[in-house]
Design a protein around this motif. Structure first.
Motif, mmCIF file in Angstrom:
data_model
loop_
_atom_site.group_PDB
_atom_site.id
_atom_site.type_symbol
_atom_site.label_atom_id
_atom_site.label_comp_id
_atom_site.label_asym_id
_atom_site.label_seq_id
_atom_site.Cartn_x
_atom_site.Cartn_y
_atom_site.Cartn_z
ATOM 1 N N SER A 230 -19.778 2.961 -15.076
ATOM 2 C CA SER A 230 -19.936 3.967 -16.119
ATOM 3 C C SER A 230 -21.386 4.096 -16.552
ATOM 4 N N ARG A 231 -22.115 2.971 -16.574
ATOM 5 C CA ARG A 231 -23.526 3.017 -16.945
ATOM 6 C C ARG A 231 -24.362 3.750 -15.901
ATOM 7 N N CYS A 232 -23.931 3.647 -14.639
ATOM 8 C CA CYS A 232 -24.661 4.305 -13.554
ATOM 9 C C CYS A 232 -24.159 5.715 -13.280
ATOM 10 N N GLY A 233 -23.135 6.162 -14.010
ATOM 11 C CA GLY A 233 -22.611 7.502 -13.818
ATOM 12 C C GLY A 233 -21.818 7.685 -12.540
ATOM 13 N N MET A 234 -21.219 6.621 -12.038
ATOM 14 C CA MET A 234 -20.459 6.703 -10.786
ATOM 15 C C MET A 234 -19.076 7.290 -11.032
ATOM 16 N N ASN A 235 -18.510 7.892 -9.986
ATOM 17 C CA ASN A 235 -17.150 8.404 -10.045
ATOM 18 C C ASN A 235 -16.172 7.232 -10.105
ATOM 19 N N TYR A 236 -15.052 7.430 -10.790
ATOM 20 C CA TYR A 236 -14.116 6.320 -10.985
ATOM 21 C C TYR A 236 -13.323 5.981 -9.722
ATOM 22 N N VAL A 237 -13.228 6.907 -8.763
ATOM 23 C CA VAL A 237 -12.404 6.655 -7.568
ATOM 24 C C VAL A 237 -12.937 5.481 -6.737
ATOM 25 N N PRO A 238 -14.215 5.454 -6.355
ATOM 26 C CA PRO A 238 -14.686 4.277 -5.605
ATOM 27 C C PRO A 238 -14.605 2.990 -6.411
ATOM 28 N N LEU A 239 -14.712 3.084 -7.712
ATOM 29 C CA LEU A 239 -14.586 1.881 -8.540
ATOM 30 C C LEU A 239 -13.171 1.325 -8.456
ATOM 31 N N ILE A 240 -12.173 2.225 -8.497
ATOM 32 C CA ILE A 240 -10.781 1.785 -8.367
ATOM 33 C C ILE A 240 -10.534 1.158 -6.998
ATOM 34 N N VAL A 241 -11.101 1.763 -5.954
ATOM 35 C CA VAL A 241 -10.949 1.220 -4.601
ATOM 36 C C VAL A 241 -11.557 -0.174 -4.514
ATOM 37 N N LEU A 242 -12.724 -0.364 -5.119
ATOM 38 C CA LEU A 242 -13.390 -1.670 -5.086
ATOM 39 C C LEU A 242 -12.564 -2.730 -5.799
ATOM 40 N N VAL A 243 -12.036 -2.390 -6.977
ATOM 41 C CA VAL A 243 -11.199 -3.345 -7.714
ATOM 42 C C VAL A 243 -9.912 -3.631 -6.944
ATOM 43 N N SER A 244 -9.332 -2.598 -6.323
ATOM 44 C CA SER A 244 -8.113 -2.797 -5.533
ATOM 45 C C SER A 244 -8.366 -3.716 -4.347
ATOM 46 N N ALA A 245 -9.528 -3.573 -3.710
ATOM 47 C CA ALA A 245 -9.866 -4.448 -2.590
ATOM 48 C C ALA A 245 -9.955 -5.905 -3.041
ATOM 49 N N TYR A 246 -10.544 -6.128 -4.207
ATOM 50 C CA TYR A 246 -10.631 -7.499 -4.717
ATOM 51 C C TYR A 246 -9.240 -8.037 -5.054
ATOM 52 N N ALA A 247 -8.373 -7.162 -5.600
ATOM 53 C CA ALA A 247 -6.999 -7.587 -5.888
ATOM 54 C C ALA A 247 -6.262 -7.963 -4.608
ATOM 55 N N CYS A 248 -6.522 -7.237 -3.518
ATOM 56 C CA CYS A 248 -5.903 -7.567 -2.229
ATOM 57 C C CYS A 248 -6.389 -8.922 -1.719
ATOM 58 N N VAL A 249 -7.657 -9.238 -1.959
ATOM 59 C CA VAL A 249 -8.180 -10.550 -1.569
ATOM 60 C C VAL A 249 -7.461 -11.653 -2.337
ATOM 61 N N ILE A 250 -7.250 -11.441 -3.624
ATOM 62 C CA ILE A 250 -6.516 -12.430 -4.424
ATOM 63 C C ILE A 250 -5.083 -12.573 -3.917
ATOM 64 N N ALA A 251 -4.443 -11.441 -3.587
ATOM 65 C CA ALA A 251 -3.074 -11.497 -3.076
ATOM 66 C C ALA A 251 -3.016 -12.237 -1.747
ATOM 67 N N GLU B 269 -7.836 -17.176 -10.844
ATOM 68 C CA GLU B 269 -7.767 -15.953 -10.039
ATOM 69 C C GLU B 269 -7.437 -14.735 -10.897
ATOM 70 N N ALA B 270 -6.480 -14.890 -11.806
ATOM 71 C CA ALA B 270 -6.113 -13.769 -12.673
ATOM 72 C C ALA B 270 -7.265 -13.385 -13.596
ATOM 73 N N THR B 271 -7.933 -14.392 -14.145
ATOM 74 C CA THR B 271 -9.057 -14.117 -15.046
ATOM 75 C C THR B 271 -10.223 -13.497 -14.293
ATOM 76 N N SER B 272 -10.476 -13.976 -13.076
ATOM 77 C CA SER B 272 -11.581 -13.421 -12.292
ATOM 78 C C SER B 272 -11.337 -11.966 -11.943
ATOM 79 N N LEU B 273 -10.071 -11.596 -11.703
ATOM 80 C CA LEU B 273 -9.770 -10.194 -11.408
ATOM 81 C C LEU B 273 -10.039 -9.309 -12.620
#
Length: 206
Positions: A33-54, A17-21
């Motif tokens: 970054s390759r697609c030129g996306m803003n970092y805010v939705p990326l942080i939200v997406l990673v946070s959502a996955y972290a909540c699933v792990i929790a 689980e830790a490695t997958s996160l």
């Protein structure tokens, strides 16, 4: 019994689980970054996955909210330091501090001592302000301008002295944003953190 069973079900994330996160975070930010996306939705997406792990580890949504709020509340002084450092750097640029350093530096320094003075000046600025970027943007800019005005100056060597001095001060300053953030997140005293970092940083500087 039910409450006791609920407490027993809570656990730390296992290795997978830790490695997958970490892998998910790296993949999301690389693709974003390759697609030129803003970092805010990326942080939200990673946070959502972290909540699933929790949640898989047995933690409820209210407990996750409380933990996040506690960490953010502890970081409020760091946000204030960010603002103060920005105002300090701007004030030094507009008040003539940097031109003053250049003026007196050309009269008092020789190329022989320029690199050592650049290292000591930037480390002092960084310790007092708690920011390596601020030291580079003020004292570092002054020293580079001073070096360009002196014949025989090795500018790459001067730039290295500026960066090394600024990073040294940033690591052992109790006002540093990264030092404070590391101490707050891990729940340690900031001065203990500085003392432990000094064991490696100070010998390297010497």
């Amino acid at each position: 019994m039910r409450a006791g069973k609920k407490r027993a079900d809570k656990r730390k994330a296992n290795g997978f689980e830790a490695t997958s996160l970490l892998a998910f975070m790296a993949a999301v930010f690389f693709i974003g970054s390759r697609c030129g996306m803003n970092y805010v939705p990326l942080i939200v997406l990673v946070s959502a996955y972290a909540c699933v792990i929790a949640a898989r580890c047995g933690w409820s949504w209210s407990e996750i909210e409380n933990a996040v709020g506690k960490k953010i509340g502890g970081a409020v002084p760091i946000f204030a330091i960010f603002l103060a450092v920005g105002m300090l750097v701007g004030a030094m640029m507009f008040s003539g501090t940097v031109p003053m350093l250049i003026y007196y530096g050309t009269k008092l320094l020789s190329v022989k001592w320029l690199y050592l003075c650049a290292f000591l000046l930037c480390s002092t600025f960084s310790i007092l302000t708690g920011t390596s970027h601020g030291a580079i943007g003020t004292a570092g800019v002054a020293m580079i301008s001073l070096g360009r005005a002196m014949p025989g100056t090795n500018l790459p060597m001067l730039a290295a002295a500026i960066v090394c001095g600024s990073v040294l001060g940033d690591k052992i300053s109790p006002f540093s944003d990264t030092t404070l953030m590391a101490a707050v997140i891990t729940g340690n005293d900031v001065y203990d953190h500085v003392r432990h970092q000094a064991k490696t940083v100070v010998p390297a500087a010497i």
